[in-house]
Design a protein around this motif. Sequence first.
Motif, PDB file in Angstrom:
ATOM      1  N   THR A 358       0.821  -1.220   0.000  1.00 47.55           N
ATOM      2  CA  THR A 358       0.000   0.000   0.000  1.00 47.55           C
ATOM      3  C   THR A 358       0.852   1.266   0.000  1.00 47.55           C
ATOM      4  OG1 THR A 358      -0.112  -0.120   2.419  1.00 47.55           O
ATOM      5  CG2 THR A 358      -1.905  -1.158   1.183  1.00 47.55           C
ATOM      6  N   HIS A 359       2.123   1.139   0.361  1.00 56.90           N
ATOM      7  CA  HIS A 359       3.032   2.292   0.358  1.00 56.90           C
ATOM      8  C   HIS A 359       4.340   1.885  -0.318  1.00 56.90           C
ATOM      9  CE1 HIS A 359       0.347   4.441   3.078  1.00 56.90           C
ATOM     10  NE2 HIS A 359       0.300   3.344   3.831  1.00 56.90           N
ATOM     11  N   LEU A 360       4.792   2.682  -1.257  1.00 55.92           N
ATOM     12  CA  LEU A 360       6.015   2.387  -2.006  1.00 55.92           C
ATOM     13  C   LEU A 360       7.051   3.489  -1.773  1.00 55.92           C
ATOM     14  CD1 LEU A 360       4.428   1.405  -5.456  1.00 55.92           C
ATOM     15  CD2 LEU A 360       5.271  -0.148  -3.684  1.00 55.92           C
ATOM     16  N   GLU A 364      11.167   1.354  -5.024  1.00 53.07           N
ATOM     17  CA  GLU A 364      10.133   0.375  -5.369  1.00 53.07           C
ATOM     18  C   GLU A 364       9.248   0.893  -6.487  1.00 53.07           C
ATOM     19  OE1 GLU A 364       9.515  -1.821  -1.018  1.00 53.07           O
ATOM     20  OE2 GLU A 364       8.436   0.050  -1.488  1.00 53.07           O
ATOM     21  N   ARG A 365       8.854   2.164  -6.384  1.00 54.09           N
ATOM     22  CA  ARG A 365       8.002   2.727  -7.430  1.00 54.09           C
ATOM     23  C   ARG A 365       8.721   2.715  -8.781  1.00 54.09           C
ATOM     24  NH1 ARG A 365       3.541   5.665  -7.731  1.00 54.09           N
ATOM     25  NH2 ARG A 365       3.376   5.723  -5.459  1.00 54.09           N
ATOM     26  N   ALA A 366      10.006   3.090  -8.784  1.00 51.13           N
ATOM     27  CA  ALA A 366      10.753   3.115 -10.048  1.00 51.13           C
ATOM     28  C   ALA A 366      10.855   1.721 -10.639  1.00 51.13           C
ATOM     29  CB  ALA A 366      12.152   3.706  -9.808  1.00 51.13           C
TER      30      ALA A 366
END
Length: 385
Positions: A358-360, A364-366
């Motif tokens: 639920t949170h990056l 992690e997002r990249a």
Amino acid sequence: MNPQREWFEKDYYEILGVSKDASEKEIQKAYRKLARDLHPDRNPDDAKAEERFKEVSAAYDVLGDSDKRSEYDQVRSMGPMGGAGGRGSTGPGGFSFNVGDGDFGGLGDLLGNMFGRGGRGGAGGASGSSAGVGPRRGGDIEATLTVDFEDAVSGLETTLYLTTDAQCSMCNGSGAKPGTSPTVCADCGGRGVIDDNQGFFAMSSPCPSCQGNGVRIDYPCPTCRGTGVEKRPREVKARIPAGVKDGQTIKLKGRGAPGRNGGPNGDLLVKLSILPHTRFGRSGDNLTVSVPVSFAEAALGGEIDVPTLDGSTVTMRIEPGTQPGSRHRVRGKGVEKTTKSGTTTGDLIVTVELVVPTHLNDAERAAIEALAEASTVDPRRETAG
């Protein structure tokens, strides 16, 4: 009707914390919650919790049975005078009731009486015989035992706290006041039946002088009022085998109501109520559990730790591309049971649950954005196809 004294003294509805018009489901739910919280295994060396557990068990034994509950409500509405019962009436209060052992010896004796066999007086049933009433088997007793999930799988030895029929401690089961003895009924000669010869057939009926008992008690025992039995609490040690299921009944031979006139005791029939586990489930002899995995583990495959009921973990390998909701089998980690043909063990069925973060963080997002850009898979197109 000779119900227990506790029926007048204790409000079972109040003990379980339910209203008098509560449904069977509400009563069962309240009992299971209280039994789980008060169980002696969860409250060691707590005398108050143990006493409360006994009260809750006794209350549910009555309110959890529609027939006993109906009689309990009727007795409570009648007030204390409702407890005055006739001689020889033991009543269905507490955990006990008789099966196939009526006041006149059951169907076999009834048919025997109809055709002049004299029932318990023996073949031919000659009038004037002093053989007396034959042995009678004691009635079976039903009880409910709440068991934790783990104990149901592994088995346990426990103690049941019952209030049941038992041989009267004052008269040792004779029904007569200490210092006196029952006498053979002069009207039926101890047979318990009176013959009425009507031509070709010799009909028999229960003797009205001794109510079919074959003996008369001129000075009844003040404790049991001539019945030979009394209600009293007792403890029964029971061994519950491994692998039992919810609703299963365990028979404890000879631990039921006392026999009469030298007859064998009845059996104790223990119906099991298994409490649910917070994580594990059961399907037949297999245990079930859900294990969360990350997207990377599901996509790339690898080894994951799987919990077992005994508190240890086992390593299970999942293949690349494992789908959420898929089921996997760990052999030999289920319910072990011993049968006549040997010992069998079920498996542990593992359901994979995909955990979506639920949170990056930035890295992690990249990484996920790069995966999305490089991916050639369209899940909606594949699902539609």
